[in-house]
Design a protein around this motif. Structure first.
Motif, mmCIF file in Angstrom:
data_model
loop_
_atom_site.group_PDB
_atom_site.id
_atom_site.type_symbol
_atom_site.label_atom_id
_atom_site.label_comp_id
_atom_site.label_asym_id
_atom_site.label_seq_id
_atom_site.Cartn_x
_atom_site.Cartn_y
_atom_site.Cartn_z
ATOM 1 N N LYS A 172 40.264 76.845 61.727
ATOM 2 C CA LYS A 172 41.091 76.066 62.655
ATOM 3 C C LYS A 172 40.509 76.010 64.068
ATOM 4 O O LYS A 172 41.112 75.436 64.969
ATOM 5 C CB LYS A 172 42.510 76.659 62.714
ATOM 6 C CG LYS A 172 43.235 76.539 61.391
ATOM 7 C CD LYS A 172 43.416 75.089 61.084
ATOM 8 C CE LYS A 172 43.593 74.761 59.662
ATOM 9 N NZ LYS A 172 43.248 73.390 59.342
ATOM 10 N N PRO B 248 34.801 74.172 61.659
ATOM 11 C CA PRO B 248 36.174 73.645 61.628
ATOM 12 C C PRO B 248 36.378 72.780 60.389
ATOM 13 O O PRO B 248 35.523 71.956 60.067
ATOM 14 C CB PRO B 248 36.268 72.807 62.902
ATOM 15 C CG PRO B 248 35.178 73.309 63.788
ATOM 16 C CD PRO B 248 34.095 73.799 62.875
ATOM 17 N N ASN C 74 38.682 78.688 70.930
ATOM 18 C CA ASN C 74 37.247 78.451 70.822
ATOM 19 C C ASN C 74 36.570 78.283 72.172
ATOM 20 O O ASN C 74 35.874 77.319 72.422
ATOM 21 C CB ASN C 74 36.938 77.278 69.905
ATOM 22 C CG ASN C 74 35.568 77.437 69.290
ATOM 23 O OD1 ASN C 74 35.088 78.555 69.165
ATOM 24 N ND2 ASN C 74 34.957 76.354 68.933
ATOM 25 N N SER D 158 37.893 74.802 67.083
ATOM 26 C CA SER D 158 37.454 73.443 67.409
ATOM 27 C C SER D 158 35.939 73.258 67.278
ATOM 28 O O SER D 158 35.447 72.140 67.337
ATOM 29 C CB SER D 158 37.901 73.071 68.820
ATOM 30 O OG SER D 158 37.351 73.975 69.751
#
Length: 143
Positions: free
Chosen positions: A60, A106, A33, A62
């Motif tokens: 998944k 997320p 990210n 951030s």
């Protein structure tokens, strides 16, 4: 054990689809990210089949990730945009779809139910989700 084999086969299949993302490190950018804008993520208009695995991977990240998705995903074996959104609702994944941009926040997958609408790619979506979920996921209409 069978589910692990199926998931590995699926991931191998999609590795070829994701090859250009791996070459450009875009997939790694999503996971790490870094500051990648929606345009730099890649316009999925030329690669609509990548939406399903990328959407799950983006849970998944951030921070929120944006994917530009083509309208033709609405007329595949099922309306894949609507089905992913419905599945995310069931799995507790915060997301938004507006003006061909699917934003995924997320999230922790905590079990749920996915109706595949008899679309094989949604079955794959459910299998990927089940590997990262804290609780069981029921996958409906897999035939």
């Amino acid at each position: 054990m069978l589910i692990i084999i199926i998931v590995l086969l699926y991931l191998c299949l999609y590795l070829s689809y994701l090859q250009h993302f791996l070459i450009k490190n875009t997939l790694l950018d999503i996971i790490k990210n870094t500051n990648v804008s929606a345009n730099e993520l890649g316009d999925l208009n030329n690669n609509p089949d990548e939406f399903i695995p990328l959407a799950m991977l983006c849970t998944k990240a951030s921070k929120p990730t944006k994917l530009i998705v083509p309208n033709r995903l609405k007329i595949k074996e099922s309306n894949r945009i609507e089905n992913v959104s419905s599945a995310f609702n069931s799995l507790g994944v915060k997301h938004n779809y507006e003006d061909n941009v699917f934003t995924i926040y997320p999230s922790t997958i905590c079990g749920g139910e996915i109706d595949t609408k008899k679309d094989h790619r949604m079955v794959f979506f459910g299998i990927i989700a089940s590997t990262i979920s804290n609780k069981p996921i029921i996958i409906k209409n897999i035939e």
